[in-house]
Write an enzyme that holds these catalytic residues in place. Sequence first.
Site, PDB file in Angstrom:
ATOM      1  N   GLN A 108      -9.047 106.000 -84.525  1.00  0.00           N
ATOM      2  CA  GLN A 108     -10.185 105.093 -84.369  1.00  0.00           C
ATOM      3  C   GLN A 108      -9.719 104.059 -83.390  1.00  0.00           C
ATOM      4  OE1 GLN A 108     -11.601 102.947 -87.635  1.00  0.00           O
ATOM      5  NE2 GLN A 108     -13.507 104.114 -87.661  1.00  0.00           N
ATOM      6  N   THR A 109     -10.047 104.298 -82.182  1.00  0.00           N
ATOM      7  CA  THR A 109      -9.183 103.743 -81.166  1.00  0.00           C
ATOM      8  C   THR A 109      -9.812 102.702 -80.291  1.00  0.00           C
ATOM      9  OG1 THR A 109      -8.448 105.997 -81.042  1.00  0.00           O
ATOM     10  CG2 THR A 109      -7.624 104.537 -79.353  1.00  0.00           C
TER      11      THR A 109
END
Lengths: 215, 168
Positions: B10-11
């Site tokens: 989840q960048t």
Amino acid sequence: SPMVTGTSVLGLKFSGGVMLAADTVGSFGSLARFRGISRLLKVNDSTVLGASGDLADFQHLRQLLEQMVIDEELLGDGHSYSPRALHSWLTRVLYNRRSKINPLWNTVLIAGVYGGESFLGYVDMLGVAYEAPSLATGFGAYLAQPLLRAELDRDRDRLPTREEARELLERCLKVLYYRDARSFNRYEVATVTEKGVELEGPLTLEANWDIAHVV
Amino acid sequence: SAAPALPSPQTTIMAVEFDGGVVIGADSRTTTGAYIANRVTDKLTPVHDRIFCCRSGSAADTQAVADAVAYQLAFHSVELEEPPRVRTAARLFQQSCYRYREELSAGIIVAGWDPRRGGQVYVVPMGGLLLRQPFAVGGSGSSYIYGFLDATFQPGMSRSQCQEFVAR
């Protein structure tokens, strides 16, 4: 399924040639993610192409077209693809992809002047193709096409002049900017005449918010 | 009850170009649903000596594509007898991401330095578009910082300014 998309492209014939206009944004859903993308492509000295829909597919199309034009120049026989020929080729390509259930998710306008005649054609991802003196893709089909047709119908004996066409397209782009949630106020215009192709842009639209005072 | 989700980063990833190179940054969290599977993930993967990619999307997909590109680049640079161009690396990513666009979930930023064009940043978002930009952000966390970036970024920043910009 489309990911990064471009919105409407507008096309209009005028006396002396054809003009295309499109904004320069690539939307990722509702996010205006890439704001400097050119969606108008000069194919050769007699044709321009404007695409809406998925921009990765447009890049793929662009590579195909560029390779075709190079191959043709290598033949060196003085012939170049006419806008009508390109339109026909593109229709076949898009229709065949659609028939394999793997469409190139684009709606394309092709504009050009060849042999003294101007051409404006439409092809979409299903392979539906037609020509008309005024065309618009996407939202433009609902908002801009009536404006374009009204202008053309006003005086059926003649096409608009270049300046009138330019003004009309800008007006339509403004309307689209006001009402199309995926549009942007930076745009490009491509004009094709007997003399060749001129690409202008990126230009910025001046939006008028005066009516806010009335509300 | 929900089935365990696939590991996915989840960048927030970003890359900025400056005169002489690029600065790249990423957070380090990988989640499997709500559990943090890896809190020290390295999302900045080298594909060559001076070319990195920042990966967002499915961890498996991006690692697979990055490995394939690293292999192709290694081969290519041996044939070329010089360091590969960043643009070549970006194009290789784009070819895989575009061809397999329906199967992959990968948003990649390719950033690096080559002797011909200096520092460059290329974005290959989902769908397989290829674009060069002076700076790029990606990943699900990037939506939150678009406003900040638009307000703060200026072209022509120096190396340390870029490093500061990325760290913020």
